[in-house]
Design a protein around this motif. Sequence first.
Motif, PDB file in Angstrom:
ATOM      1  N   GLY A  92      19.618 102.824   8.730  1.00  0.00           N
ATOM      2  CA  GLY A  92      18.556 102.018   8.130  1.00  0.00           C
ATOM      3  C   GLY A  92      19.020 100.766   7.424  1.00  0.00           C
ATOM      4  N   ASN A  93      20.268 100.387   7.630  1.00  0.00           N
ATOM      5  CA  ASN A  93      20.801  99.171   7.025  1.00  0.00           C
ATOM      6  C   ASN A  93      20.685  98.008   8.008  1.00  0.00           C
ATOM      7  OD1 ASN A  93      22.068 100.366   4.503  1.00  0.00           O
ATOM      8  ND2 ASN A  93      23.018 101.603   6.112  1.00  0.00           N
ATOM      9  N   THR A  94      20.887  96.810   7.501  1.00  0.00           N
ATOM     10  CA  THR A  94      20.910  95.612   8.333  1.00  0.00           C
ATOM     11  C   THR A  94      22.319  95.050   8.325  1.00  0.00           C
ATOM     12  OG1 THR A  94      18.613  95.095   7.822  1.00  0.00           O
ATOM     13  CG2 THR A  94      19.973  93.279   8.626  1.00  0.00           C
ATOM     14  N   VAL A  95      22.842  94.756   9.503  1.00  0.00           N
ATOM     15  CA  VAL A  95      24.166  94.159   9.638  1.00  0.00           C
ATOM     16  C   VAL A  95      23.999  92.791  10.283  1.00  0.00           C
ATOM     17  CG1 VAL A  95      26.451  94.350  10.705  1.00  0.00           C
ATOM     18  CG2 VAL A  95      25.298  96.403   9.844  1.00  0.00           C
ATOM     19  N   VAL A  96      24.463  91.761   9.589  1.00  0.00           N
ATOM     20  CA  VAL A  96      24.454  90.396  10.104  1.00  0.00           C
ATOM     21  C   VAL A  96      25.911  90.010  10.317  1.00  0.00           C
ATOM     22  CG1 VAL A  96      23.881  87.982   9.621  1.00  0.00           C
ATOM     23  CG2 VAL A  96      22.338  89.812   8.862  1.00  0.00           C
ATOM     24  N   MET A  97      26.216  89.553  11.531  1.00  0.00           N
ATOM     25  CA  MET A  97      27.593  89.162  11.833  1.00  0.00           C
ATOM     26  C   MET A  97      27.630  87.734  12.351  1.00  0.00           C
ATOM     27  SD  MET A  97      29.374  92.454  13.724  1.00  0.00           S
ATOM     28  CE  MET A  97      28.861  91.914  15.315  1.00  0.00           C
ATOM     29  N   ILE A  98      28.575  86.988  11.862  1.00  0.00           N
ATOM     30  CA  ILE A  98      28.933  85.720  12.471  1.00  0.00           C
ATOM     31  C   ILE A  98      30.034  86.107  13.449  1.00  0.00           C
ATOM     32  CG2 ILE A  98      29.985  83.471  12.144  1.00  0.00           C
ATOM     33  CD1 ILE A  98      28.202  85.203   9.284  1.00  0.00           C
ATOM     34  N   GLU A  99      29.815  85.867  14.735  1.00  0.00           N
ATOM     35  CA  GLU A  99      30.742  86.407  15.719  1.00  0.00           C
ATOM     36  C   GLU A  99      30.818  85.500  16.936  1.00  0.00           C
ATOM     37  OE1 GLU A  99      33.549  88.066  16.815  1.00  0.00           O
ATOM     38  OE2 GLU A  99      32.738  89.576  15.444  1.00  0.00           O
ATOM     39  N   HIS A 100      32.033  85.363  17.475  1.00  0.00           N
ATOM     40  CA  HIS A 100      32.253  84.600  18.705  1.00  0.00           C
ATOM     41  C   HIS A 100      32.657  85.496  19.873  1.00  0.00           C
ATOM     42  CE1 HIS A 100      32.624  81.396  15.640  1.00  0.00           C
ATOM     43  NE2 HIS A 100      32.003  80.701  16.578  1.00  0.00           N
ATOM     44  N   ASP A 101      32.927  86.756  19.611  1.00  0.00           N
ATOM     45  CA  ASP A 101      33.315  87.688  20.656  1.00  0.00           C
ATOM     46  C   ASP A 101      32.052  88.117  21.411  1.00  0.00           C
ATOM     47  OD1 ASP A 101      34.034  89.900  22.192  1.00  0.00           O
ATOM     48  OD2 ASP A 101      35.169  90.874  20.602  1.00  0.00           O
ATOM     49  N   GLN A 107      26.104  93.372  22.239  1.00  0.00           N
ATOM     50  CA  GLN A 107      25.616  94.641  21.699  1.00  0.00           C
ATOM     51  C   GLN A 107      24.615  94.456  20.562  1.00  0.00           C
ATOM     52  OE1 GLN A 107      28.652  97.620  20.951  1.00  0.00           O
ATOM     53  NE2 GLN A 107      30.009  96.589  22.393  1.00  0.00           N
ATOM     54  N   ALA A 108      24.377  93.226  20.164  1.00  0.00           N
ATOM     55  CA  ALA A 108      23.478  92.959  19.040  1.00  0.00           C
ATOM     56  C   ALA A 108      22.031  93.259  19.413  1.00  0.00           C
ATOM     57  CB  ALA A 108      23.605  91.497  18.617  1.00  0.00           C
ATOM     58  N   ASP A 109      21.232  93.539  18.403  1.00  0.00           N
ATOM     59  CA  ASP A 109      19.791  93.676  18.602  1.00  0.00           C
ATOM     60  C   ASP A 109      19.141  92.303  18.686  1.00  0.00           C
ATOM     61  OD1 ASP A 109      19.812  96.494  18.479  1.00  0.00           O
ATOM     62  OD2 ASP A 109      19.805  96.420  16.295  1.00  0.00           O
ATOM     63  N   TRP A 110      19.660  91.355  17.927  1.00  0.00           N
ATOM     64  CA  TRP A 110      19.074  90.019  17.830  1.00  0.00           C
ATOM     65  C   TRP A 110      20.194  89.005  17.683  1.00  0.00           C
ATOM     66  CZ3 TRP A 110      14.226  88.891  18.868  1.00  0.00           C
ATOM     67  CH2 TRP A 110      13.696  87.663  18.495  1.00  0.00           C
ATOM     68  N   GLY A 129      16.815  85.430  19.856  1.00  0.00           N
ATOM     69  CA  GLY A 129      16.172  86.473  20.636  1.00  0.00           C
ATOM     70  C   GLY A 129      17.151  87.579  20.958  1.00  0.00           C
ATOM     71  N   SER A 130      16.744  88.438  21.862  1.00  0.00           N
ATOM     72  CA  SER A 130      17.639  89.505  22.307  1.00  0.00           C
ATOM     73  C   SER A 130      18.806  88.876  23.064  1.00  0.00           C
ATOM     74  CB  SER A 130      16.889  90.464  23.226  1.00  0.00           C
ATOM     75  OG  SER A 130      16.607  89.806  24.457  1.00  0.00           O
ATOM     76  N   PRO A 131      19.913  89.595  23.226  1.00  0.00           N
ATOM     77  CA  PRO A 131      21.018  89.037  24.003  1.00  0.00           C
ATOM     78  C   PRO A 131      20.582  88.573  25.395  1.00  0.00           C
ATOM     79  CG  PRO A 131      21.776  90.963  22.828  1.00  0.00           C
ATOM     80  CD  PRO A 131      20.280  90.891  22.634  1.00  0.00           C
ATOM     81  N   GLY A 132      19.702  89.343  26.050  1.00  0.00           N
ATOM     82  CA  GLY A 132      19.216  88.948  27.374  1.00  0.00           C
ATOM     83  C   GLY A 132      18.425  87.652  27.340  1.00  0.00           C
TER      84      GLY A 132
END
Length: 155
Positions: A92-101, A107-110, A129-132
């Motif tokens: 139930g937590n929120t994870v925000v990542m700054i990521e270039h990989d 694998q992100a939700d958004w 949006g979604s990765p797709g």
Amino acid sequence: MTVDEASEFFTDEGAVARTLQLLRDIGLGYLRLGQPATELSGGEAQRIKLATELQRSQRGRNLYVLDEPTTGLHASDADRLLVQLQRLVDAGNTVVMIEHDMRAVAQADWVIDVGPGAGDAGGRIVVAGSPGQVARTTNSRTAPFLAQELARARA
């Protein structure tokens, strides 16, 4: 003694064994016990903080902001880290990542793609949006790399 070695030594020691296993699960098994914090990389220090959070009872509703947590990790260690981050989300937590990989981004939700370039040429939201959805965006510099990763993951 490394975390890996200590984990084997303290197998029957309950809380100690769980803590050591968690450090192994996020890819820190090679660290020496008692290693000074000044010798840790930024990514290692960030993952130790994450391990501390993962040990707490999860009640959800926390926000975790991570700056490129997979940087410098072997692909298998990055995968293990992402599994642990998903545990935070599942609780139930929120994870925000700054990521270039792109493996992590896929694998992100958004995804929020900021750009279109760096420095003065960036700083605007190109697409969210979604990765797709992001992978199908024509004006995103990230899209072709993300589309390639999504195709690889499906194969």
